[in-house]
Scaffold this active site. Sequence first.
Site, short mmCIF file in Angstrom:
data_model
loop_
_atom_site.label_atom_id
_atom_site.label_comp_id
_atom_site.label_asym_id
_atom_site.label_seq_id
_atom_site.Cartn_x
_atom_site.Cartn_y
_atom_site.Cartn_z
N ASP A 89 52.33 42.91 90.52
CA ASP A 89 52.44 43.77 91.70
C ASP A 89 51.08 44.31 92.13
O ASP A 89 50.11 44.28 91.38
CB ASP A 89 53.40 44.92 91.44
CG ASP A 89 52.96 45.81 90.28
OD1 ASP A 89 52.42 45.28 89.28
OD2 ASP A 89 53.16 47.04 90.35
N GLU B 29 53.44 47.58 87.16
CA GLU B 29 52.37 48.33 86.50
C GLU B 29 51.77 49.38 87.42
O GLU B 29 51.40 50.48 86.98
CB GLU B 29 51.28 47.36 86.02
CG GLU B 29 50.23 48.00 85.10
CD GLU B 29 49.12 48.74 85.84
OE1 GLU B 29 48.49 49.64 85.23
OE2 GLU B 29 48.87 48.44 87.03
#
Length: 370
Positions: free
Chosen positions: A77, A137
Amino acid sequence: MDLKKYLQELKKVVNIDCGTATIDGVEEVSRIIQHWYHDENWQCDRVSLGEKVGPGLFATNKPDAEQYDVLLVGHMDTVFPVGTVAERPFRIEGNRAYGPGVSDMKSGLLNILWALREMDKATLARLSIGVAMNPDEETGSAHSHHWIGELAKRSRYVLVCEAARADGSLVKARKGIAGYKLTFKGVASHAGNDPESGRSAIKALARAVLEISDLADMSKGTTINAGVISGGVVANIVPEHAEMIVDVRFQDNDEYARIHAAIQAYGQREFERDVKTVVQQQAHKPAMSPTTDTEKLMQIVEQAGAAEGIDVRWKSVGGGSDANHTAALGVPSLDGFGPIGAGFHSASEYLEIDSIEPRIRLLKRVIQSL
């Protein structure tokens, strides 16, 4: 290595909007990377982490292994919203590549893949290697850190492949992070006709901002930032609602315990009469501090760097990563094994192209040395 192919692959995954909340985009990135691992005859499985985030990916050369010699970790991400790719897609200018997530951390994911692609058969036969790629994350790995933690507990070492710092340094320590939302619930009233009946949530917030800021202790590396505040509707109404978002950074996990206890206690406080305070913790990553076993791993990395003609230097940094979680479990963990980059989380994010091949060699040599 085939740098042209690497950059083509990098372009493919950078040019996908995949902020943590853009689940479809993260899923698309995961499908592409899963296909690449399957092409290398690695087992690579999607891991469901709930409906609020995209899938994780786990790749391994030893599907039946109970323990891993090394766990390589990266995230799929970014922090950027939908539309970012249309505004500033992948591009190359001189020795730098640009684009959302180009160094944080699409190139780190590719460096893992390429180091494993080029690994000799004897090393792959000798070592059990796991690769964990998570979808969240950038929002604290809230949905994935337990999964990564269980894998880490089954691993001798963890190497996180976030980008190397702008000066080429690897990361030996990271500050811990905690995030809180404090909501203040007062009583609305007309500010001109009936102010005495009101209870100002903003006044309560203002007092709380000053008090919470005083919890910081720079001598111990503990910082607190009330970075976002909001409240009220119009100026002639005593505000019944206000809230603030607080970022806490700490080098010592004992400091986190002190700060956390103090902030949680605010839930029992009235910073203004009859104004209720609600405390919600939104994120937590423990501090990453080197242990004796981590220092031994650092020596292995330094020796690998010497063998490859790469100057290995170390830094302690303020930002967190998945290495914070794995290090807190007592597993020797180091970070920064991606290519050199900077400008993370901004439109100026870049990757140093001439650092790609040396950092793949370094990662490959470290793995071979285990």
